[in-house]
Design a protein around this motif. Structure first.
Motif, PDB file in Angstrom:
ATOM      1  N   ALA A 185     -22.330  35.213 -20.637  1.00 29.65           N
ATOM      2  CA  ALA A 185     -22.658  33.956 -21.316  1.00 29.65           C
ATOM      3  C   ALA A 185     -21.392  33.263 -21.800  1.00 29.65           C
ATOM      4  O   ALA A 185     -21.249  32.031 -21.667  1.00 29.65           O
ATOM      5  N   LEU A 186     -20.457  34.019 -22.347  1.00 26.72           N
ATOM      6  CA  LEU A 186     -19.202  33.433 -22.821  1.00 26.72           C
ATOM      7  C   LEU A 186     -18.420  32.807 -21.659  1.00 26.72           C
ATOM      8  O   LEU A 186     -17.877  31.699 -21.795  1.00 26.72           O
ATOM      9  N   TYR A 187     -18.352  33.504 -20.540  1.00 33.27           N
ATOM     10  CA  TYR A 187     -17.594  33.006 -19.388  1.00 33.27           C
ATOM     11  C   TYR A 187     -18.200  31.707 -18.863  1.00 33.27           C
ATOM     12  O   TYR A 187     -17.494  30.730 -18.621  1.00 33.27           O
ATOM     13  N   ARG A 188     -19.523  31.703 -18.726  1.00 35.58           N
ATOM     14  CA  ARG A 188     -20.188  30.514 -18.191  1.00 35.58           C
ATOM     15  C   ARG A 188     -20.059  29.330 -19.151  1.00 35.58           C
ATOM     16  O   ARG A 188     -19.841  28.193 -18.716  1.00 35.58           O
ATOM     17  N   LEU A 189     -20.179  29.598 -20.432  1.00 32.45           N
ATOM     18  CA  LEU A 189     -20.006  28.516 -21.407  1.00 32.45           C
ATOM     19  C   LEU A 189     -18.570  27.996 -21.399  1.00 32.45           C
ATOM     20  O   LEU A 189     -18.335  26.787 -21.542  1.00 32.45           O
ATOM     21  N   GLY A 190     -17.617  28.906 -21.220  1.00 33.50           N
ATOM     22  CA  GLY A 190     -16.226  28.484 -21.138  1.00 33.50           C
ATOM     23  C   GLY A 190     -16.006  27.508 -19.990  1.00 33.50           C
ATOM     24  O   GLY A 190     -15.346  26.472 -20.154  1.00 33.50           O
TER      25      GLY A 190
ATOM     26  N   ALA B  97     -13.380  26.094 -24.673  1.00 30.81           N
ATOM     27  CA  ALA B  97     -13.355  27.071 -23.577  1.00 30.81           C
ATOM     28  C   ALA B  97     -12.468  28.256 -23.946  1.00 30.81           C
ATOM     29  O   ALA B  97     -12.830  29.417 -23.696  1.00 30.81           O
ATOM     30  N   VAL B  98     -11.321  27.985 -24.549  1.00 32.83           N
ATOM     31  CA  VAL B  98     -10.407  29.060 -24.947  1.00 32.83           C
ATOM     32  C   VAL B  98     -11.092  30.004 -25.930  1.00 32.83           C
ATOM     33  O   VAL B  98     -10.943  31.237 -25.833  1.00 32.83           O
ATOM     34  N   ILE B  99     -11.866  29.457 -26.854  1.00 29.85           N
ATOM     35  CA  ILE B  99     -12.577  30.306 -27.818  1.00 29.85           C
ATOM     36  C   ILE B  99     -13.540  31.240 -27.086  1.00 29.85           C
ATOM     37  O   ILE B  99     -13.646  32.432 -27.415  1.00 29.85           O
ATOM     38  N   CYS B 100     -14.229  30.719 -26.080  1.00 30.01           N
ATOM     39  CA  CYS B 100     -15.147  31.562 -25.298  1.00 30.01           C
ATOM     40  C   CYS B 100     -14.383  32.674 -24.585  1.00 30.01           C
ATOM     41  O   CYS B 100     -14.796  33.850 -24.625  1.00 30.01           O
ATOM     42  N   TYR B 101     -13.282  32.321 -23.933  1.00 26.27           N
ATOM     43  CA  TYR B 101     -12.519  33.330 -23.195  1.00 26.27           C
ATOM     44  C   TYR B 101     -11.908  34.361 -24.149  1.00 26.27           C
ATOM     45  O   TYR B 101     -11.839  35.556 -23.829  1.00 26.27           O
ATOM     46  N   ASP B 102     -11.495  33.911 -25.323  1.00 20.44           N
ATOM     47  CA  ASP B 102     -10.968  34.856 -26.317  1.00 20.44           C
ATOM     48  C   ASP B 102     -12.034  35.869 -26.725  1.00 20.44           C
ATOM     49  O   ASP B 102     -11.736  37.035 -27.001  1.00 20.44           O
ATOM     50  N   GLY B 103     -13.296  35.418 -26.781  1.00 17.90           N
ATOM     51  CA  GLY B 103     -14.378  36.329 -27.113  1.00 17.90           C
ATOM     52  C   GLY B 103     -14.530  37.436 -26.085  1.00 17.90           C
ATOM     53  O   GLY B 103     -14.800  38.597 -26.441  1.00 17.90           O
TER      54      GLY B 103
ATOM     55  N   VAL C 150     -10.183  36.343 -16.457  1.00 12.78           N
ATOM     56  CA  VAL C 150     -10.425  35.631 -17.721  1.00 12.78           C
ATOM     57  C   VAL C 150      -9.116  35.109 -18.300  1.00 12.78           C
ATOM     58  O   VAL C 150      -9.058  33.993 -18.838  1.00 12.78           O
ATOM     59  N   TRP C 151      -8.038  35.892 -18.177  1.00 10.10           N
ATOM     60  CA  TRP C 151      -6.728  35.394 -18.621  1.00 10.10           C
ATOM     61  C   TRP C 151      -6.336  34.146 -17.827  1.00 10.10           C
ATOM     62  O   TRP C 151      -5.768  33.195 -18.390  1.00 10.10           O
ATOM     63  N   ILE C 152      -6.666  34.113 -16.536  1.00  6.65           N
ATOM     64  CA  ILE C 152      -6.348  32.937 -15.721  1.00  6.65           C
ATOM     65  C   ILE C 152      -7.155  31.733 -16.176  1.00  6.65           C
ATOM     66  O   ILE C 152      -6.632  30.618 -16.319  1.00  6.65           O
ATOM     67  N   ARG C 153      -8.455  31.939 -16.403  1.00  6.41           N
ATOM     68  CA  ARG C 153      -9.288  30.825 -16.863  1.00  6.41           C
ATOM     69  C   ARG C 153      -8.770  30.312 -18.206  1.00  6.41           C
ATOM     70  O   ARG C 153      -8.761  29.107 -18.464  1.00  6.41           O
TER      71      ARG C 153
ATOM     72  N   GLU D 119      -3.022  20.891 -22.953  1.00  8.52           N
ATOM     73  CA  GLU D 119      -1.602  20.531 -23.068  1.00  8.52           C
ATOM     74  C   GLU D 119      -0.817  21.553 -23.898  1.00  8.52           C
ATOM     75  O   GLU D 119       0.172  21.210 -24.540  1.00  8.52           O
ATOM     76  N   ASP D 120      -1.273  22.781 -23.872  1.00  4.18           N
ATOM     77  CA  ASP D 120      -0.547  23.882 -24.509  1.00  4.18           C
ATOM     78  C   ASP D 120       0.092  24.712 -23.398  1.00  4.18           C
ATOM     79  O   ASP D 120      -0.421  25.770 -23.012  1.00  4.18           O
ATOM     80  N   VAL D 121       1.202  24.208 -22.864  1.00  3.60           N
ATOM     81  CA  VAL D 121       1.814  24.849 -21.705  1.00  3.60           C
ATOM     82  C   VAL D 121       2.411  26.206 -22.078  1.00  3.60           C
ATOM     83  O   VAL D 121       2.327  27.168 -21.302  1.00  3.60           O
ATOM     84  N   ASP D 122       3.018  26.293 -23.257  1.00  2.00           N
ATOM     85  CA  ASP D 122       3.571  27.588 -23.684  1.00  2.00           C
ATOM     86  C   ASP D 122       2.471  28.641 -23.766  1.00  2.00           C
ATOM     87  O   ASP D 122       2.648  29.782 -23.332  1.00  2.00           O
ATOM     88  N   GLY D 123       1.333  28.267 -24.326  1.00  2.00           N
ATOM     89  CA  GLY D 123       0.209  29.192 -24.389  1.00  2.00           C
ATOM     90  C   GLY D 123      -0.296  29.551 -23.012  1.00  2.00           C
ATOM     91  O   GLY D 123      -0.693  30.702 -22.763  1.00  2.00           O
ATOM     92  N   ALA D 124      -0.277  28.585 -22.085  1.00  2.00           N
ATOM     93  CA  ALA D 124      -0.722  28.853 -20.723  1.00  2.00           C
ATOM     94  C   ALA D 124       0.198  29.860 -20.036  1.00  2.00           C
ATOM     95  O   ALA D 124      -0.268  30.755 -19.322  1.00  2.00           O
TER      96      ALA D 124
END
Length: 234
Positions: free
Chosen positions: A43-48, A60-66, A77-80, A89-94
């Motif tokens: 569910a988290l992945y699909r919502l992301g 989306a990041v919050i969902c993937y973090d979950g 999931v790290w790629i998504r 626009e958070d390139v460093d985080g990406a």
């Protein structure tokens, strides 16, 4: 019925609604699943993904973090997450997220490819090129690995090497118009105008209405004429 079983059923209902094109109703089903099982990875992945498609990358990041809180070893999931951070626009985080993807999936070509994309956005061109080459080694039939390597080499003013990379991409996918266009322009920068004209002609054979090829061909023709009169195209 156990909550886990009911949550799974809600996710399956959401998937059926997605196939019908009803994304709002699907999103509601996935949220229902999370109320029953807050850590449900599906569910988290699909919502992301839905949040990404709706232009809400931070959600989306919050969902993937979950998901990653329960399973930090999933490179997909790290790629998504990295994709979403680029959109935010958070390139460093990406870059950080893509590096996690590489660490847990060293032989996973998409992780290396996305790391290259993120490093290129940060103008870490040597790191980007290394990542694209690694992706190409792991997924030799993917022309985009060589295409992006060529783009990076052009940014490094290594136009001869860029042409070689574009040729590798075109060996895999002769109809890759972006690779042909980029190669034509690199050939202009190398003052190989006749070859650039030929490449543009090949593009226009494949796609007669491809305006960038018409424009680049005009530059190449101007360069060829300048050489004929003892000058050069600037």
């Amino acid at each position: 019925m156990p909550k886990e079983t009911e949550a799974k059923r809600r996710v399956e209902e959401g998937d059926a609604l997605i196939r019908q094109g009803n994304r709002p109703a699907a999103s509601a089903r996935y949220r229902d699943a999370l109320r029953l099982d807050p850590a449900h990875a599906g569910a988290l992945y699909r919502l992301g993904i839905i949040h990404e498609e709706e232009g809400e990358p931070e959600l989306a990041v919050i969902c993937y973090d979950g998901i990653l809180a329960e399973n930090p070893e999933d490179p997909e999931v790290w790629i998504r997450r990295a994709h979403a951070l680029i959109a935010a626009e958070d390139v460093d985080g990406a870059v950080e997220s893509a590096r996690h993807a590489v660490e847990v999936g060293k032989r996973y070509a998409p992780a290396w490819y996305l790391l290259g994309v993120a490093e290129k956005m940060r103008m870490n061109l040597h790191s980007a090129l290394e990542a694209f080459h690694r992706a190409a080694e792991l997924e030799p039939v993917n022309p985009d690995c060589w295409f992006m390597a060529g783009v990076t080499l052009d940014m490094m003013f290594r136009h001869e090497d860029a042409v070689a990379a574009y040729r590798r991409a075109l060996e895999i996918a002769p109809y890759h118009l972006e690779a042909r266009k980029a190669m034509a322009y690199a050939l202009i920068l190398l003052e190989r105008y006749e070859e650039a004209v030929d490449e543009c002609d090949r593009i226009l054979e494949l796609c007669p209405d491809y305006a960038p090829a018409v424009y680049i061909r005009g530059i190449a023709l101007r360069g060829r004429e300048a050489v004929a009169y003892g000058g050069r195209c600037v």
